[in-house]
Design a protein around this motif. Structure first.
Motif, mmCIF file in Angstrom:
data_model
loop_
_atom_site.group_PDB
_atom_site.id
_atom_site.type_symbol
_atom_site.label_atom_id
_atom_site.label_comp_id
_atom_site.label_asym_id
_atom_site.label_seq_id
_atom_site.Cartn_x
_atom_site.Cartn_y
_atom_site.Cartn_z
ATOM 1 N N GLY A 3 0.829 -1.194 0.000
ATOM 2 C CA GLY A 3 0.000 0.000 0.000
ATOM 3 C C GLY A 3 0.868 1.250 0.000
ATOM 4 N N VAL A 4 1.900 1.216 0.830
ATOM 5 C CA VAL A 4 2.825 2.346 0.897
ATOM 6 C C VAL A 4 3.495 2.547 -0.458
ATOM 7 C CG1 VAL A 4 4.950 3.203 1.947
ATOM 8 C CG2 VAL A 4 3.267 2.027 3.352
ATOM 9 N N LEU A 5 3.970 1.458 -1.023
ATOM 10 C CA LEU A 5 4.652 1.535 -2.317
ATOM 11 C C LEU A 5 3.736 2.101 -3.392
ATOM 12 C CD1 LEU A 5 6.576 -1.860 -2.527
ATOM 13 C CD2 LEU A 5 7.544 0.405 -2.144
ATOM 14 N N ALA A 6 2.503 1.623 -3.383
ATOM 15 C CA ALA A 6 1.571 2.047 -4.417
ATOM 16 C C ALA A 6 1.305 3.547 -4.314
ATOM 17 C CB ALA A 6 0.264 1.272 -4.300
ATOM 18 N N ARG A 7 1.145 4.022 -3.080
ATOM 19 C CA ARG A 7 0.887 5.442 -2.899
ATOM 20 C C ARG A 7 2.114 6.279 -3.218
ATOM 21 N NH1 ARG A 7 -1.650 3.963 1.849
ATOM 22 N NH2 ARG A 7 0.126 4.752 3.010
#
Lengths: 235, 190, 190
Positions: A149-153
Protein backbone atom coordinates in the motif's frame (compact mmCIF):
# COMPACT_ATOMS: atom_id res chain seq x y z
CA UNK A 1 -18.88 -13.11 -32.42
CA UNK A 2 -17.00 -15.38 -30.09
CA UNK A 3 -17.68 -19.10 -30.14
CA UNK A 4 -17.15 -20.98 -26.98
CA UNK A 5 -15.97 -24.51 -27.26
CA UNK A 6 -16.06 -26.77 -24.26
CA UNK A 7 -12.72 -28.49 -23.94
CA UNK A 8 -11.62 -30.52 -21.01
CA UNK A 9 -9.51 -28.07 -19.04
CA UNK A 10 -6.28 -29.46 -17.75
CA UNK A 11 -4.40 -27.91 -14.89
CA UNK A 12 -1.10 -28.61 -16.54
CA UNK A 13 0.87 -31.16 -18.55
CA UNK A 14 0.86 -33.73 -15.74
CA UNK A 15 -2.89 -33.47 -15.40
CA UNK A 16 -3.25 -34.00 -19.16
CA UNK A 17 -0.90 -36.99 -19.15
CA UNK A 18 -2.75 -38.66 -16.29
CA UNK A 19 -5.96 -38.14 -18.22
CA UNK A 20 -4.50 -39.77 -21.34
CA UNK A 21 -3.17 -42.69 -19.29
CA UNK A 22 -6.60 -43.18 -17.73
CA UNK A 23 -8.70 -42.97 -20.88
CA UNK A 24 -6.33 -45.32 -22.73
CA UNK A 25 -6.32 -47.70 -19.78
CA UNK A 26 -2.59 -48.14 -19.96
CA UNK A 27 -0.24 -49.08 -17.15
CA UNK A 28 1.42 -46.06 -15.64
CA UNK A 29 4.54 -48.17 -15.01
CA UNK A 30 4.74 -49.13 -18.64
CA UNK A 31 3.53 -46.14 -20.62
CA UNK A 32 3.35 -46.69 -24.39
CA UNK A 33 5.28 -43.51 -24.94
CA UNK A 34 4.74 -43.16 -28.72
CA UNK A 35 0.96 -43.45 -28.42
CA UNK A 36 0.69 -41.09 -25.46
CA UNK A 37 3.04 -38.57 -27.09
CA UNK A 38 0.92 -38.58 -30.21
CA UNK A 39 -2.28 -37.95 -28.28
CA UNK A 40 -0.56 -35.30 -26.23
CA UNK A 41 0.39 -33.47 -29.43
CA UNK A 42 -3.13 -33.86 -30.78
CA UNK A 43 -4.45 -32.04 -27.77
CA UNK A 44 -1.92 -29.25 -28.17
CA UNK A 45 -2.73 -28.76 -31.84
CA UNK A 46 -6.42 -28.70 -30.97
CA UNK A 47 -5.69 -25.85 -28.60
CA UNK A 48 -3.79 -24.04 -31.33
CA UNK A 49 -6.55 -24.53 -33.86
CA UNK A 50 -8.91 -22.93 -31.41
CA UNK A 51 -6.48 -20.06 -31.10
CA UNK A 52 -5.97 -20.77 -27.46
CA UNK A 53 -2.63 -19.98 -26.02
CA UNK A 54 -0.62 -23.03 -25.11
CA UNK A 55 1.13 -22.41 -21.83
CA UNK A 56 4.88 -22.83 -21.76
CA UNK A 57 4.84 -25.77 -19.41
CA UNK A 58 2.84 -27.82 -21.95
CA UNK A 59 5.57 -27.21 -24.52
CA UNK A 60 8.32 -28.17 -22.10
CA UNK A 61 6.55 -31.45 -21.46
CA UNK A 62 6.11 -31.99 -25.20
CA UNK A 63 9.87 -31.70 -25.60
CA UNK A 64 10.39 -34.11 -22.71
CA UNK A 65 8.08 -36.66 -24.30
CA UNK A 66 9.88 -36.44 -27.63
CA UNK A 67 13.19 -36.86 -25.86
CA UNK A 68 12.00 -39.94 -23.97
CA UNK A 69 10.61 -41.39 -27.17
CA UNK A 70 13.91 -40.96 -28.96
CA UNK A 71 15.81 -42.46 -26.05
CA UNK A 72 13.57 -45.52 -26.14
CA UNK A 73 14.47 -46.11 -29.78
CA UNK A 74 18.19 -46.04 -29.15
CA UNK A 75 20.16 -48.93 -27.73
CA UNK A 76 21.15 -48.27 -24.13
CA UNK A 77 24.16 -45.97 -23.99
CA UNK A 78 27.16 -47.39 -22.27
CA UNK A 79 28.09 -45.47 -19.16
CA UNK A 80 31.52 -44.02 -18.44
CA UNK A 81 32.65 -47.34 -17.02
CA UNK A 82 31.51 -49.19 -20.10
CA UNK A 83 28.59 -50.90 -18.34
CA UNK A 84 25.31 -50.62 -20.19
CA UNK A 85 22.90 -48.31 -18.40
CA UNK A 86 19.71 -50.10 -17.56
CA UNK A 87 17.58 -47.19 -16.49
CA UNK A 88 14.30 -46.82 -18.29
CA UNK A 89 14.14 -43.31 -19.77
CA UNK A 90 10.51 -43.13 -18.65
CA UNK A 91 11.34 -43.54 -14.96
CA UNK A 92 11.72 -39.84 -14.01
CA UNK A 93 8.43 -39.02 -15.73
CA UNK A 94 6.62 -41.91 -14.08
CA UNK A 95 7.93 -40.82 -10.68
CA UNK A 96 6.67 -37.32 -11.33
CA UNK A 97 3.26 -38.56 -12.40
CA UNK A 98 2.92 -40.78 -9.36
CA UNK A 99 3.88 -38.02 -6.99
CA UNK A 100 1.55 -35.56 -8.67
CA UNK A 101 -1.22 -38.13 -8.54
CA UNK A 102 -0.77 -38.59 -4.83
CA UNK A 103 -1.17 -34.87 -4.23
CA UNK A 104 -4.13 -34.73 -6.53
CA UNK A 105 -5.78 -37.41 -4.43
CA UNK A 106 -4.96 -35.56 -1.23
CA UNK A 107 -6.42 -32.41 -2.79
CA UNK A 108 -9.62 -34.36 -3.35
CA UNK A 109 -9.58 -35.50 0.25
CA UNK A 110 -9.20 -31.88 1.32
CA UNK A 111 -12.09 -30.86 -0.92
CA UNK A 112 -14.22 -33.46 0.84
CA UNK A 113 -13.30 -32.05 4.21
CA UNK A 114 -13.97 -28.55 2.94
CA UNK A 115 -17.50 -29.60 1.99
CA UNK A 116 -18.01 -31.22 5.34
CA UNK A 117 -16.72 -28.20 7.24
CA UNK A 118 -18.92 -25.84 5.28
CA UNK A 119 -21.88 -27.31 7.12
CA UNK A 120 -20.65 -25.70 10.30
CA UNK A 121 -21.42 -22.04 10.70
CA UNK A 122 -19.50 -19.95 13.16
CA UNK A 123 -19.74 -16.45 14.37
CA UNK A 124 -17.40 -14.21 12.46
CA UNK A 125 -17.86 -11.06 14.47
CA UNK A 126 -14.84 -10.00 16.45
CA UNK A 127 -15.00 -9.56 20.18
CA UNK A 128 -16.68 -6.30 21.01
CA UNK A 129 -14.46 -5.65 23.98
CA UNK A 130 -11.38 -3.78 22.78
CA UNK A 131 -8.22 -5.66 23.54
CA UNK A 132 -5.02 -4.11 24.65
CA UNK A 133 -1.85 -5.91 25.54
CA UNK A 134 -1.67 -9.62 24.98
CA UNK A 135 0.45 -11.35 22.44
CA UNK A 136 0.88 -10.06 18.94
CA UNK A 137 -0.86 -11.46 15.93
CA UNK A 138 0.44 -10.21 12.62
CA UNK A 139 1.10 -12.28 9.57
CA UNK A 140 3.89 -11.51 7.15
CA UNK A 141 1.14 -11.17 4.59
CA UNK A 142 -0.40 -8.33 6.63
CA UNK A 143 2.95 -6.60 6.79
CA UNK A 144 3.64 -7.02 3.08
CA UNK A 145 0.17 -5.92 2.07
CA UNK A 146 0.65 -2.79 4.17
CA UNK A 147 4.00 -2.13 2.58
CA UNK A 148 2.57 -2.65 -0.85
CA UNK A 149 0.00 0.00 0.00
CA UNK A 150 2.83 2.35 0.90
CA UNK A 151 4.65 1.54 -2.32
CA UNK A 152 1.57 2.05 -4.42
CA UNK A 153 0.89 5.44 -2.90
CA UNK A 154 4.53 6.43 -3.17
CA UNK A 155 4.72 5.40 -6.81
CA UNK A 156 4.19 8.94 -8.07
CA UNK A 157 6.96 10.30 -5.95
CA UNK A 158 10.29 9.34 -7.48
CA UNK A 159 12.08 10.34 -4.31
CA UNK A 160 10.42 7.38 -2.58
CA UNK A 161 11.30 4.82 -5.18
CA UNK A 162 11.82 1.68 -3.12
CA UNK A 163 12.05 -0.68 -5.99
CA UNK A 164 15.32 0.51 -7.44
CA UNK A 165 16.79 1.82 -4.23
CA UNK A 166 19.90 -0.20 -3.47
CA UNK A 167 20.72 -1.51 -0.04
CA UNK A 168 22.49 1.04 2.17
CA UNK A 169 25.52 0.86 4.41
CA UNK A 170 23.24 1.63 7.33
CA UNK A 171 21.05 -1.36 6.60
CA UNK A 172 24.02 -3.65 6.37
CA UNK A 173 25.40 -2.29 9.63
CA UNK A 174 22.14 -3.11 11.34
CA UNK A 175 22.15 -6.58 9.84
CA UNK A 176 25.69 -7.30 10.97
CA UNK A 177 24.97 -6.05 14.50
CA UNK A 178 21.90 -8.25 14.60
CA UNK A 179 23.95 -11.28 13.71
CA UNK A 180 26.72 -10.72 16.22
CA UNK A 181 24.18 -9.89 18.91
CA UNK A 182 22.94 -13.48 18.96
CA UNK A 183 25.88 -15.49 17.70
CA UNK A 184 29.19 -15.43 19.54
CA UNK A 185 31.10 -15.48 16.29
CA UNK A 186 29.95 -14.98 12.73
CA UNK A 187 32.04 -16.00 9.76
CA UNK A 188 33.07 -13.29 7.35
CA UNK A 189 31.60 -15.12 4.36
CA UNK A 190 28.21 -15.50 5.95
CA UNK A 191 27.82 -11.72 6.10
CA UNK A 192 27.33 -11.71 2.37
CA UNK A 193 23.98 -13.03 1.21
CA UNK A 194 24.56 -15.86 -1.27
CA UNK A 195 22.68 -14.13 -4.04
CA UNK A 196 24.22 -10.75 -3.30
CA UNK A 197 25.18 -8.62 -6.24
CA UNK A 198 28.39 -6.63 -6.40
CA UNK A 199 26.73 -3.57 -4.87
CA UNK A 200 25.53 -5.48 -1.84
CA UNK A 201 28.98 -6.99 -1.35
CA UNK A 202 30.68 -3.58 -1.49
CA UNK A 203 28.14 -2.00 0.82
CA UNK A 204 28.36 -4.87 3.28
CA UNK A 205 32.12 -4.52 3.35
CA UNK A 206 31.87 -0.77 3.93
CA UNK A 207 29.39 -1.44 6.71
CA UNK A 208 31.84 -3.82 8.36
CA UNK A 209 34.64 -1.26 8.12
CA UNK A 210 32.42 1.38 9.67
CA UNK A 211 31.49 -0.92 12.55
CA UNK A 212 35.18 -1.69 13.13
CA UNK A 213 35.97 2.02 13.11
CA UNK A 214 33.23 2.62 15.68
CA UNK A 215 34.57 -0.24 17.75
CA UNK A 216 31.21 -2.05 17.64
CA UNK A 217 32.67 -5.32 16.36
CA UNK A 218 35.99 -7.16 16.41
CA UNK A 219 37.55 -9.14 13.60
CA UNK A 220 39.66 -12.20 14.31
CA UNK A 221 41.64 -14.65 12.27
CA UNK A 222 43.07 -17.61 14.16
CA UNK A 223 45.51 -18.80 11.52
CA UNK A 224 46.88 -17.30 8.35
CA UNK A 225 44.36 -17.73 5.57
CA UNK A 226 41.96 -19.20 8.14
CA UNK A 227 38.35 -18.18 8.51
CA UNK A 228 37.83 -14.56 9.37
CA UNK A 229 35.47 -14.33 12.31
CA UNK A 230 33.42 -11.32 13.35
CA UNK A 231 32.44 -10.95 16.98
CA UNK A 232 30.77 -8.29 19.05
CA UNK A 233 33.15 -5.93 20.80
CA UNK A 234 33.46 -6.52 24.50
CA UNK A 235 31.73 -3.69 26.25
CA UNK B 1 -21.91 -22.07 41.24
CA UNK B 2 -21.42 -24.85 38.70
CA UNK B 3 -24.49 -23.49 36.98
CA UNK B 4 -22.79 -20.18 36.44
CA UNK B 5 -19.53 -21.83 35.41
CA UNK B 6 -21.43 -23.33 32.52
CA UNK B 7 -23.02 -20.01 31.63
CA UNK B 8 -19.64 -18.26 31.62
CA UNK B 9 -18.13 -21.01 29.48
CA UNK B 10 -21.04 -20.71 27.11
CA UNK B 11 -20.65 -16.94 26.85
CA UNK B 12 -16.92 -17.25 26.19
CA UNK B 13 -17.38 -19.82 23.44
CA UNK B 14 -20.10 -17.72 21.88
CA UNK B 15 -18.05 -14.55 21.87
CA UNK B 16 -14.72 -15.92 20.70
CA UNK B 17 -14.17 -15.67 16.96
CA UNK B 18 -11.54 -18.45 17.13
CA UNK B 19 -11.46 -21.85 18.78
CA UNK B 20 -10.50 -21.58 22.46
CA UNK B 21 -7.93 -24.00 23.84
CA UNK B 22 -8.22 -25.48 27.32
CA UNK B 23 -5.21 -23.35 28.24
CA UNK B 24 -6.88 -20.14 27.11
CA UNK B 25 -10.06 -21.04 28.94
CA UNK B 26 -8.06 -21.86 32.04
CA UNK B 27 -6.32 -18.48 31.86
CA UNK B 28 -9.60 -16.64 31.58
CA UNK B 29 -11.51 -18.71 34.13
CA UNK B 30 -8.69 -18.50 36.66
CA UNK B 31 -9.66 -20.84 39.44
CA UNK B 32 -11.40 -23.55 37.40
CA UNK B 33 -9.27 -26.68 36.95
CA UNK B 34 -8.45 -27.85 33.42
CA UNK B 35 -10.15 -31.20 34.00
CA UNK B 36 -13.21 -29.41 35.20
CA UNK B 37 -13.24 -27.25 32.08
CA UNK B 38 -13.15 -30.34 29.87
CA UNK B 39 -16.01 -31.83 31.90
CA UNK B 40 -18.03 -28.66 31.55
CA UNK B 41 -17.43 -28.50 27.80
CA UNK B 42 -18.77 -32.01 27.47
CA UNK B 43 -21.68 -31.22 29.74
CA UNK B 44 -22.54 -28.19 27.63
CA UNK B 45 -22.45 -30.20 24.42
CA UNK B 46 -24.62 -32.92 25.95
CA UNK B 47 -27.11 -30.36 27.24
CA UNK B 48 -27.39 -28.84 23.77
CA UNK B 49 -27.98 -32.26 22.31
CA UNK B 50 -30.56 -33.23 24.91
CA UNK B 51 -32.46 -29.97 24.48
CA UNK B 52 -32.44 -30.23 20.69
CA UNK B 53 -30.56 -26.96 20.46
CA UNK B 54 -29.50 -25.56 17.11
CA UNK B 55 -26.00 -25.10 18.47
CA UNK B 56 -23.19 -27.49 19.27
CA UNK B 57 -19.60 -27.45 20.51
CA UNK B 58 -16.93 -28.73 18.13
CA UNK B 59 -13.33 -29.59 18.84
CA UNK B 60 -11.04 -28.17 16.20
CA UNK B 61 -7.47 -26.90 15.65
CA UNK B 62 -6.50 -27.68 19.22
CA UNK B 63 -9.48 -25.90 20.73
CA UNK B 64 -13.22 -25.73 21.12
CA UNK B 65 -15.69 -23.51 19.37
CA UNK B 66 -19.41 -23.01 19.25
CA UNK B 67 -21.03 -23.85 15.96
CA UNK B 68 -24.42 -24.40 14.42
CA UNK B 69 -25.63 -27.99 14.17
CA UNK B 70 -24.31 -29.34 10.84
CA UNK B 71 -27.69 -30.73 9.71
CA UNK B 72 -29.16 -27.22 9.78
CA UNK B 73 -26.77 -25.96 7.08
CA UNK B 74 -29.42 -25.59 4.37
CA UNK B 75 -31.17 -22.94 6.45
CA UNK B 76 -27.96 -21.10 7.18
CA UNK B 77 -26.91 -21.12 3.54
CA UNK B 78 -30.04 -19.13 2.81
CA UNK B 79 -28.94 -16.53 5.29
CA UNK B 80 -25.27 -16.28 4.46
CA UNK B 81 -24.79 -14.79 1.05
CA UNK B 82 -21.20 -13.80 1.55
CA UNK B 83 -19.42 -16.99 2.46
CA UNK B 84 -15.91 -17.40 1.08
CA UNK B 85 -15.99 -19.45 -2.09
CA UNK B 86 -14.76 -23.01 -2.22
CA UNK B 87 -11.11 -23.40 -3.10
CA UNK B 88 -10.30 -24.18 -6.73
CA UNK B 89 -8.65 -27.46 -7.66
CA UNK B 90 -5.27 -25.83 -8.38
CA UNK B 91 -5.49 -24.10 -4.99
CA UNK B 92 -6.33 -27.38 -3.22
CA UNK B 93 -3.52 -29.23 -5.00
CA UNK B 94 -0.98 -26.58 -4.10
CA UNK B 95 -2.28 -26.41 -0.55
CA UNK B 96 -1.98 -30.15 -0.07
CA UNK B 97 1.59 -30.06 -1.37
CA UNK B 98 2.41 -27.30 1.09
CA UNK B 99 0.68 -29.08 3.96
CA UNK B 100 2.58 -32.34 3.44
CA UNK B 101 5.93 -30.97 2.39
CA UNK B 102 6.33 -27.88 4.51
CA UNK B 103 8.61 -26.01 4.68
CA UNK B 104 8.67 -25.88 0.90
CA UNK B 105 9.69 -23.35 -1.76
CA UNK B 106 7.63 -22.18 -4.70
CA UNK B 107 10.01 -23.86 -7.14
CA UNK B 108 9.54 -27.19 -5.37
CA UNK B 109 5.76 -26.86 -5.57
CA UNK B 110 6.01 -26.06 -9.25
CA UNK B 111 8.21 -29.08 -9.85
CA UNK B 112 5.50 -31.31 -8.37
CA UNK B 113 2.51 -29.70 -10.06
CA UNK B 114 4.26 -29.07 -13.35
CA UNK B 115 2.77 -25.58 -13.60
CA UNK B 116 3.43 -22.14 -12.16
CA UNK B 117 1.75 -21.49 -8.84
CA UNK B 118 2.07 -17.71 -8.41
CA UNK B 119 -1.61 -16.84 -8.66
CA UNK B 120 -2.64 -19.67 -6.39
CA UNK B 121 -0.09 -18.69 -3.74
CA UNK B 122 -1.52 -15.17 -3.62
CA UNK B 123 -5.00 -16.56 -3.04
CA UNK B 124 -3.84 -18.93 -0.33
CA UNK B 125 -1.85 -16.18 1.40
CA UNK B 126 -4.78 -13.82 1.25
CA UNK B 127 -7.08 -16.41 2.75
CA UNK B 128 -4.55 -16.97 5.51
CA UNK B 129 -4.24 -20.68 4.75
CA UNK B 130 -0.48 -20.52 4.17
CA UNK B 131 2.33 -18.36 5.46
CA UNK B 132 5.99 -17.62 4.88
CA UNK B 133 8.16 -19.57 7.30
CA UNK B 134 11.51 -18.03 6.39
CA UNK B 135 14.08 -18.56 3.69
CA UNK B 136 15.81 -21.68 2.50
CA UNK B 137 19.59 -21.74 2.90
CA UNK B 138 20.44 -22.24 -0.72
CA UNK B 139 21.34 -20.15 -3.73
CA UNK B 140 18.86 -17.34 -4.17
CA UNK B 141 17.48 -17.93 -0.66
CA UNK B 142 13.92 -18.64 -1.80
CA UNK B 143 11.01 -18.12 0.60
CA UNK B 144 9.72 -21.16 2.42
CA UNK B 145 6.00 -21.72 2.90
CA UNK B 146 3.94 -23.65 5.41
CA UNK B 147 0.37 -24.05 6.55
CA UNK B 148 -1.37 -21.90 9.14
CA UNK B 149 -3.68 -22.50 12.08
CA UNK B 150 -6.47 -21.22 9.90
CA UNK B 151 -5.72 -24.12 7.57
CA UNK B 152 -6.51 -26.55 10.41
CA UNK B 153 -9.71 -24.69 11.23
CA UNK B 154 -10.81 -24.50 7.63
CA UNK B 155 -10.54 -28.24 7.06
CA UNK B 156 -11.55 -29.27 10.55
CA UNK B 157 -8.25 -30.79 11.67
CA UNK B 158 -7.10 -30.89 15.28
CA UNK B 159 -3.46 -30.61 14.26
CA UNK B 160 -1.28 -31.23 11.25
CA UNK B 161 -0.72 -34.90 12.13
CA UNK B 162 -4.39 -35.51 11.36
CA UNK B 163 -3.71 -35.12 7.65
CA UNK B 164 -4.29 -38.46 5.94
CA UNK B 165 -1.03 -40.41 5.73
CA UNK B 166 0.58 -41.07 2.31
CA UNK B 167 -0.67 -44.67 2.62
CA UNK B 168 -4.22 -43.51 3.18
CA UNK B 169 -3.91 -41.20 0.19
CA UNK B 170 -2.44 -44.03 -1.86
CA UNK B 171 -5.55 -46.05 -1.08
CA UNK B 172 -7.65 -43.31 -2.64
CA UNK B 173 -5.79 -43.22 -5.94
CA UNK B 174 -7.02 -45.34 -8.81
CA UNK B 175 -3.61 -46.39 -10.14
CA UNK B 176 -2.05 -48.02 -7.17
CA UNK B 177 -0.68 -51.34 -8.33
CA UNK B 178 2.74 -52.03 -6.77
CA UNK B 179 3.50 -48.42 -6.03
CA UNK B 180 6.86 -49.25 -4.51
CA UNK B 181 8.11 -51.41 -7.36
CA UNK B 182 10.90 -50.17 -9.57
CA UNK B 183 10.20 -49.73 -13.23
CA UNK B 184 11.47 -52.61 -15.28
CA UNK B 185 13.21 -51.87 -18.52
CA UNK B 186 11.03 -53.91 -20.78
CA UNK B 187 11.21 -54.22 -24.52
CA UNK B 188 9.37 -51.17 -25.67
CA UNK B 189 6.25 -51.78 -27.62
CA UNK B 190 5.64 -48.09 -28.03
CA UNK C 1 -41.77 -29.56 14.31
CA UNK C 2 -41.84 -26.61 16.68
CA UNK C 3 -38.80 -28.10 18.34
CA UNK C 4 -36.81 -27.89 15.13
CA UNK C 5 -38.21 -24.44 14.31
CA UNK C 6 -36.63 -23.26 17.51
CA UNK C 7 -33.32 -24.91 16.69
CA UNK C 8 -33.25 -23.32 13.25
CA UNK C 9 -34.11 -19.93 14.69
CA UNK C 10 -31.37 -20.35 17.26
CA UNK C 11 -28.80 -21.31 14.62
CA UNK C 12 -29.76 -18.34 12.44
CA UNK C 13 -29.45 -15.86 15.30
CA UNK C 14 -26.12 -17.36 16.30
CA UNK C 15 -24.55 -17.21 12.85
CA UNK C 16 -25.84 -13.87 11.67
CA UNK C 17 -23.32 -11.06 12.05
CA UNK C 18 -26.15 -8.47 12.12
CA UNK C 19 -29.46 -8.32 13.93
CA UNK C 20 -32.20 -10.16 12.03
CA UNK C 21 -35.57 -8.53 11.48
CA UNK C 22 -38.84 -10.46 11.58
CA UNK C 23 -39.05 -9.89 7.83
CA UNK C 24 -35.64 -11.40 7.19
CA UNK C 25 -36.44 -14.37 9.39
CA UNK C 26 -39.73 -14.83 7.62
CA UNK C 27 -37.99 -14.83 4.24
CA UNK C 28 -35.49 -17.45 5.35
CA UNK C 29 -37.97 -19.63 7.23
CA UNK C 30 -40.47 -19.55 4.40
CA UNK C 31 -43.64 -21.10 5.74
CA UNK C 32 -43.42 -19.92 9.33
CA UNK C 33 -45.85 -17.09 10.12
CA UNK C 34 -44.48 -13.78 11.40
CA UNK C 35 -46.52 -14.05 14.62
CA UNK C 36 -45.16 -17.49 15.16
CA UNK C 37 -41.60 -16.23 14.71
CA UNK C 38 -42.14 -13.58 17.38
CA UNK C 39 -43.56 -16.22 19.70
CA UNK C 40 -40.58 -18.48 19.08
CA UNK C 41 -38.13 -15.66 19.72
CA UNK C 42 -39.78 -15.06 23.09
CA UNK C 43 -39.85 -18.76 23.81
CA UNK C 44 -36.15 -19.00 23.06
CA UNK C 45 -35.32 -16.10 25.36
CA UNK C 46 -37.42 -17.56 28.16
CA UNK C 47 -35.81 -20.95 27.75
CA UNK C 48 -32.37 -19.40 28.03
CA UNK C 49 -33.43 -17.58 31.13
CA UNK C 50 -35.00 -20.64 32.72
CA UNK C 51 -31.93 -22.77 32.00
CA UNK C 52 -29.53 -20.16 33.31
CA UNK C 53 -27.82 -19.98 29.95
CA UNK C 54 -24.96 -17.58 29.33
CA UNK C 55 -26.74 -16.38 26.20
CA UNK C 56 -29.78 -14.24 25.63
CA UNK C 57 -31.82 -12.76 22.80
CA UNK C 58 -31.94 -8.98 22.62
CA UNK C 59 -34.11 -6.78 20.48
CA UNK C 60 -32.34 -3.82 18.95
CA UNK C 61 -32.79 -1.44 16.03
CA UNK C 62 -35.50 -3.29 14.24
CA UNK C 63 -34.11 -6.73 14.77
CA UNK C 64 -33.12 -9.52 17.09
CA UNK C 65 -29.68 -10.76 17.90
CA UNK C 66 -28.10 -13.36 20.11
CA UNK C 67 -25.82 -11.96 22.74
CA UNK C 68 -24.04 -12.90 25.92
CA UNK C 69 -25.83 -12.20 29.21
CA UNK C 70 -24.92 -8.63 30.21
CA UNK C 71 -23.78 -9.58 33.72
CA UNK C 72 -21.09 -11.85 32.25
CA UNK C 73 -19.34 -8.89 30.65
CA UNK C 74 -16.30 -8.98 32.99
CA UNK C 75 -15.44 -12.49 31.77
CA UNK C 76 -15.55 -11.39 28.18
CA UNK C 77 -13.21 -8.52 28.95
CA UNK C 78 -10.82 -11.03 30.45
CA UNK C 79 -11.07 -13.11 27.30
CA UNK C 80 -10.42 -10.07 25.15
CA UNK C 81 -7.34 -9.15 27.12
CA UNK C 82 -5.81 -12.60 26.73
CA UNK C 83 -6.33 -12.69 23.01
CA UNK C 84 -3.61 -11.80 20.55
CA UNK C 85 -3.95 -8.27 19.28
CA UNK C 86 -3.57 -7.31 15.69
CA UNK C 87 -1.64 -4.29 14.60
CA UNK C 88 -3.63 -1.49 13.00
CA UNK C 89 -3.06 -0.60 9.40
CA UNK C 90 -1.14 2.62 10.28
CA UNK C 91 1.07 0.61 12.64
CA UNK C 92 1.70 -2.04 10.01
CA UNK C 93 2.56 0.52 7.36
CA UNK C 94 4.95 2.34 9.63
CA UNK C 95 6.52 -0.94 10.71
CA UNK C 96 7.05 -1.97 7.11
CA UNK C 97 8.65 1.38 6.25
CA UNK C 98 11.02 1.04 9.20
CA UNK C 99 11.85 -2.54 8.29
CA UNK C 100 12.69 -1.68 4.70
CA UNK C 101 14.25 1.76 5.12
CA UNK C 102 16.16 1.40 8.36
CA UNK C 103 17.90 3.30 9.79
CA UNK C 104 15.24 5.94 9.36
CA UNK C 105 14.13 9.07 11.22
CA UNK C 106 10.62 9.94 12.31
CA UNK C 107 10.55 12.86 9.88
CA UNK C 108 11.41 10.53 7.00
CA UNK C 109 8.62 8.13 7.97
CA UNK C 110 6.17 10.99 8.15
CA UNK C 111 7.26 12.20 4.73
CA UNK C 112 6.44 8.79 3.31
CA UNK C 113 3.17 8.20 5.16
CA UNK C 114 1.97 11.78 4.97
CA UNK C 115 0.76 11.70 8.56
CA UNK C 116 2.30 11.98 12.01
CA UNK C 117 3.57 8.70 13.38
CA UNK C 118 4.22 9.47 17.07
CA UNK C 119 1.43 7.32 18.45
CA UNK C 120 2.29 4.43 16.20
CA UNK C 121 5.98 4.59 17.07
CA UNK C 122 5.14 4.38 20.74
CA UNK C 123 3.01 1.28 20.16
CA UNK C 124 5.70 -0.38 18.09
CA UNK C 125 8.36 0.42 20.71
CA UNK C 126 6.17 -0.97 23.47
CA UNK C 127 5.71 -4.14 21.49
CA UNK C 128 9.46 -4.40 21.07
CA UNK C 129 9.21 -4.46 17.29
CA UNK C 130 11.36 -1.40 16.69
CA UNK C 131 14.24 0.24 18.53
CA UNK C 132 16.40 3.32 18.44
CA UNK C 133 19.63 2.66 16.57
CA UNK C 134 21.35 5.96 17.22
CA UNK C 135 21.22 9.52 15.97
CA UNK C 136 21.50 10.82 12.46
CA UNK C 137 24.44 13.11 11.84
CA UNK C 138 22.45 16.09 10.67
CA UNK C 139 20.94 19.20 12.12
CA UNK C 140 18.96 18.40 15.23
CA UNK C 141 20.55 14.93 15.47
CA UNK C 142 17.20 13.13 15.07
CA UNK C 143 16.81 9.58 16.39
CA UNK C 144 17.21 6.74 13.91
CA UNK C 145 14.86 3.76 14.17
CA UNK C 146 15.27 0.19 13.08
CA UNK C 147 13.70 -3.20 13.60
CA UNK C 148 14.47 -5.46 16.55
CA UNK C 149 15.67 -9.01 16.82
CA UNK C 150 12.18 -9.92 18.00
CA UNK C 151 10.71 -8.50 14.83
CA UNK C 152 12.89 -10.78 12.71
CA UNK C 153 12.23 -13.81 14.89
CA UNK C 154 8.53 -13.17 14.71
CA UNK C 155 8.58 -13.47 10.95
CA UNK C 156 11.19 -16.22 10.86
CA UNK C 157 14.02 -14.28 9.27
CA UNK C 158 17.72 -14.19 10.16
CA UNK C 159 18.46 -10.62 9.20
CA UNK C 160 16.75 -7.77 7.42
CA UNK C 161 18.20 -8.67 4.01
CA UNK C 162 16.00 -11.76 4.17
CA UNK C 163 12.78 -9.75 4.15
CA UNK C 164 10.85 -10.26 0.91
CA UNK C 165 12.07 -8.02 -1.88
CA UNK C 166 9.66 -5.64 -3.64
CA UNK C 167 9.37 -8.20 -6.43
CA UNK C 168 8.52 -10.95 -3.97
CA UNK C 169 5.98 -8.72 -2.27
CA UNK C 170 4.39 -8.10 -5.61
CA UNK C 171 4.18 -11.84 -6.16
CA UNK C 172 2.58 -12.52 -2.78
CA UNK C 173 0.02 -9.76 -2.40
CA UNK C 174 -2.92 -9.13 -4.66
CA UNK C 175 -2.93 -5.40 -5.32
CA UNK C 176 -5.43 -3.88 -2.93
CA UNK C 177 -8.38 -1.98 -4.24
CA UNK C 178 -7.62 0.89 -1.94
CA UNK C 179 -3.91 0.94 -2.69
CA UNK C 180 -4.02 4.10 -4.72
CA UNK C 181 -6.24 5.89 -2.24
CA UNK C 182 -4.86 8.89 -0.43
CA UNK C 183 -4.19 8.43 3.22
CA UNK C 184 -6.73 9.87 5.51
CA UNK C 185 -5.42 11.31 8.70
CA UNK C 186 -6.49 8.37 10.75
CA UNK C 187 -6.48 8.27 14.50
CA UNK C 188 -2.83 7.45 14.87
CA UNK C 189 -2.93 5.36 17.98
CA UNK C 190 -2.29 1.89 16.66
Amino acid sequence: MVYQVKLPAFEGPLDLLLHLIRVNEVDIYNIPIAQITEEYFQYLSLLQELDLEVAGEFLVMAATLVYIKSRMLLPAEPSATGEPVEEDPRTPLVDMLLEYQRFRASAEALAGREDQQRQFFFRSTPLEVPADGGTLEVSLFDLLAAFQGVLARAADQPVLDFVTRPVTTGERMVAILDRVATQAAVSFESLFPPAADRWVVVVTFLALLELLRQGSVRVQQQVDFGDIVIARAVA
Amino acid sequence: MSQDDLAILEALLFASPDPLSIEQLHTVLGDVERDRIVENLNLLRETYEKNGSGLTIVQIAGGFRMSTRPDLHPWLSRLASTRPTRLSRPALETLSIIAYRQPITKAEMEAIRGVLVDGVLKTLMERDLIRVLGRKREVGRPLLYGSTRKFLEYFGFQDITELPSPQEIEALTPLRQDAGETVKSEGENS
